[in-house]
Design an enzyme around this catalytic site. Structure first.
Site: not given
Ligand code: GLN
Length: 536
Positions: A15-16, A382, A384-386, A508, A510
């Site tokens: 319900l929020g 994260c 995504g960067m890796q 992160h 975000e």
């Molecule tokens: N699986 C990756 C790590 O443990 C990235 C984790 C993530 O994206 N929060 O380093």
């Protein structure tokens, strides 16, 4: 003395409660009160850190490195103040504390029971944030639905707490649903009556009812609810479906939820709430001058809550740019080098999401190769960067079969590898690199220009990192490590020079974007995507 507000939920879940709690807190804060919100979750996990995102959505990480419920993200985004471990307690944590004390012999031979020992520990935690005078008001959201077996100890603790601090010092807001029966053409109050009856059975008379509804509740319906649920008519608050969660504070203001709360808590109705900045944000959000489409490539896309903070960060950054950001989710598991063109067609920017494990990894690499080669703005967070590091290693630096050791322990080029201090860790819960760490930005880099400074701090949640044995190769090969941890030399940001926007962050961002402070990386990524859209 600190005042306490408890928010319970009835009839159904979802319900929020989190948004209502955050909206009320916002209104009280805008009147000059110091407010915080905490969430009590009835599950046995110590924290949501070990939960699959499909279970409860994203795991929100606080400055102090607590892995918490995603509602804490709403609290921070609305209030623009950080939360901490103390703001999220689970049944598991309560029991763990009690059992640890039992083992220490702290109960002096007594039988340890749900009442009083578990309820006492819950009450101790209710009080914790209010104890050092930092807050005028502590709002406590009780997860789950009243009537569930697992939330009973929490409800009993609320009853006791309210009785102990006395009326005027604590109140209960019960959030319920008023369903609309199309066939009868009527709003139905019976589920709410039953839900309140259940609370009464547990010894709690709610002080305020917030009624979720798809249609406006007229005076007659309000009267009926008031009469049968034992509350004042001005304590029946309508919470109508909103087009954005950020409308809810204003809707609650209109319903005078804040005024009713202050009166019941015997607090002065000082200053009208100052919501100028909030309204300015809403104005921008609702009157965009342009529109862009951003692809969110991840493996949990079937459940958008898994990427809650990322999606909200785009809302903040979009408003800042007066641009509507349409986030198109793309399942990375189904991406291949062959279909990347098709899947990413018509997008003005691509964000590759955080994540764990092999599933969808190669799809993310395929997406990154495409956007890198085609100058489409890219933002990797994260994992995504890796992935961006792996992709660059394989396709530009010629490091055949480069990978992360998380995905391929046998890779000849472990460009992403497990952090040294992670290698001997056996327990999964709470053992990642978590919370805020400092980062120095390279002068003259895109990152430094975006932040407008060279010392930053961002939140982390990972076990793997850029392998510094490859640092030289990447630097020479055109991928700049533009953010480094000053204490241990870990790479925090990578970027490409000859690309309109190609940034990967190990942290992160975000988790730190709020309505008042949209995150600069998101703001600039949206701006770059907008520029790309205009050009193409
Ligand atoms: N699986 C990756 C790590 O443990 C990235 C984790 C993530 O994206 N929060 O380093």
């Amino acid at each position: 003395m600190t005042k306490y507000i408890f928010v319970t939920g009835g009839v159904t879940s979802s319900l929020g409660k989190g948004i209502i709690s955050a909206s009320l807190a916002k209104l009280l804060q805008a009147r000059g009160y110091r407010v915080t919100i905490q969430k009590f979750d009835p599950y046995i996990n110590i924290d949501p850190g070990t939960l699959n995102p499909y279970e409860h959505g994203e795991c929100y990480v606080t400055e102090d490195g607590a892995e918490t419920d995603l509602d804490l993200g709403h609290y921070e985004r609305f209030l623009n103040t950080p939360t901490s471990q103390s703001n999220n307690i689970t049944t598991g944590r309560i029991y763990q504390n009690v059992i640890n004390r039992e083992r220490e012999g702290a109960f002096l031979g007594k039988t340890v029971q749900v009442v009083p020992h578990i309820t006492d520990e819950i009450k101790r935690n209710f009080r914790m944030l209010g104890e050092n005078g930092e807050y005028d008001i502590v709002i406590t959201e009780i997860g789950g639905t009243v009537g569930d077996i697992e939330s009973l100890p929490f409800v009993e603790a609320v009853r006791q707490f309210k009785w102990e601090v006395g009326s005027g010092n604590a109140l209960v807001i019960h959030l319920t649903l008023i369903p609309y029966l199309a066939a009868a053409g009527e709003l139905k109050t019976k589920p709410t009556q039953h839900s309140v009856k259940m609370l009464l059975e547990y010894g709690i008379q709610p002080d305020i009812l917030v009624c979720r509804t798809e249609h406006h509740i007229n005076q007659d319906v309000r009267k009926k609810i008031a009469l049968f649920c034992n509350v004042n008519i001005n304590a029946v608050i309508e919470s109508i479906d909103a087009s954005t969660i950020y409308d809810v504070p204003l809707l609650m203001l209109k319903e005078q939820l804040d005024k009713t709360v202050l009166t019941k808590l015997k607090l002065p109705n000082k200053n009208e709430p100052n919501l100028e900045n909030w309204k300015d944000f809403l104005g921008r959000l609702k009157n965009p001058l342009s529109e862009i489409r951003i692809g969110l490539v991840g493996k949990y896309v079937e459940l958008p809550d898994a990427y809650k903070s990322i999606i909200e960060s785009f809302v903040h950054a979009g408003a800042k740019n007066e641009c509507k950001v349409k986030v198109i989710t793309i399942q990375s598991e189904h991406m291949t080098p062959e279909n990347a063109v098709e899947k990413l067609k018509g997008l003005h920017g691509v964000l590759v999401a955080p994540g764990f494990g092999q599933r969808g990894f190669e799809g993310k690499i395929a997406a990154i190769k495409y956007v890198r080669e085609n100058n489409i703005p890219f933002f990797g967070i994260c994992l995504g960067m890796q992935c961006a590091v792996v992709e660059y290693g394989r396709n530009v630096l010629g490091l055949t079969n480069a990978s992360s050791t998380e995905m391929n322990p046998e890779t000849p080029h472990p460009v992403i590898a497990m952090m040294e201090d992670q290698k001997n860790i056996k327990n999964m819960g709470g053992t990642m690199r978590l919370g805020a760490y400092a980062c120095d930005l390279k002068a003259g880099s895109k990152a430094a220009a975006i932040y407008g400074k060279t010392h930053i701090s961002e939140r982390h949640r990972h076990r793997y990192e850029f392998n510094n044995e490859y640092l030289k190769a990447y630097k020479e090969g055109g991928m700049t490590p533009s953010g480094m941890n000053p204490d241990n030399g870990l790479v925090e940001i990578v970027e490409l020079k000859n690309h309109p926007f190609f940034i990967g962050a190990q942290f992160h961002p975000e988790l730190k974007s709020t309505v008042a402070n949209p995150h600069p990386l998101f703001v600039n990524f949206v701006a770059a995507s907008l520029a790309y859209a205009r050009k193409n």
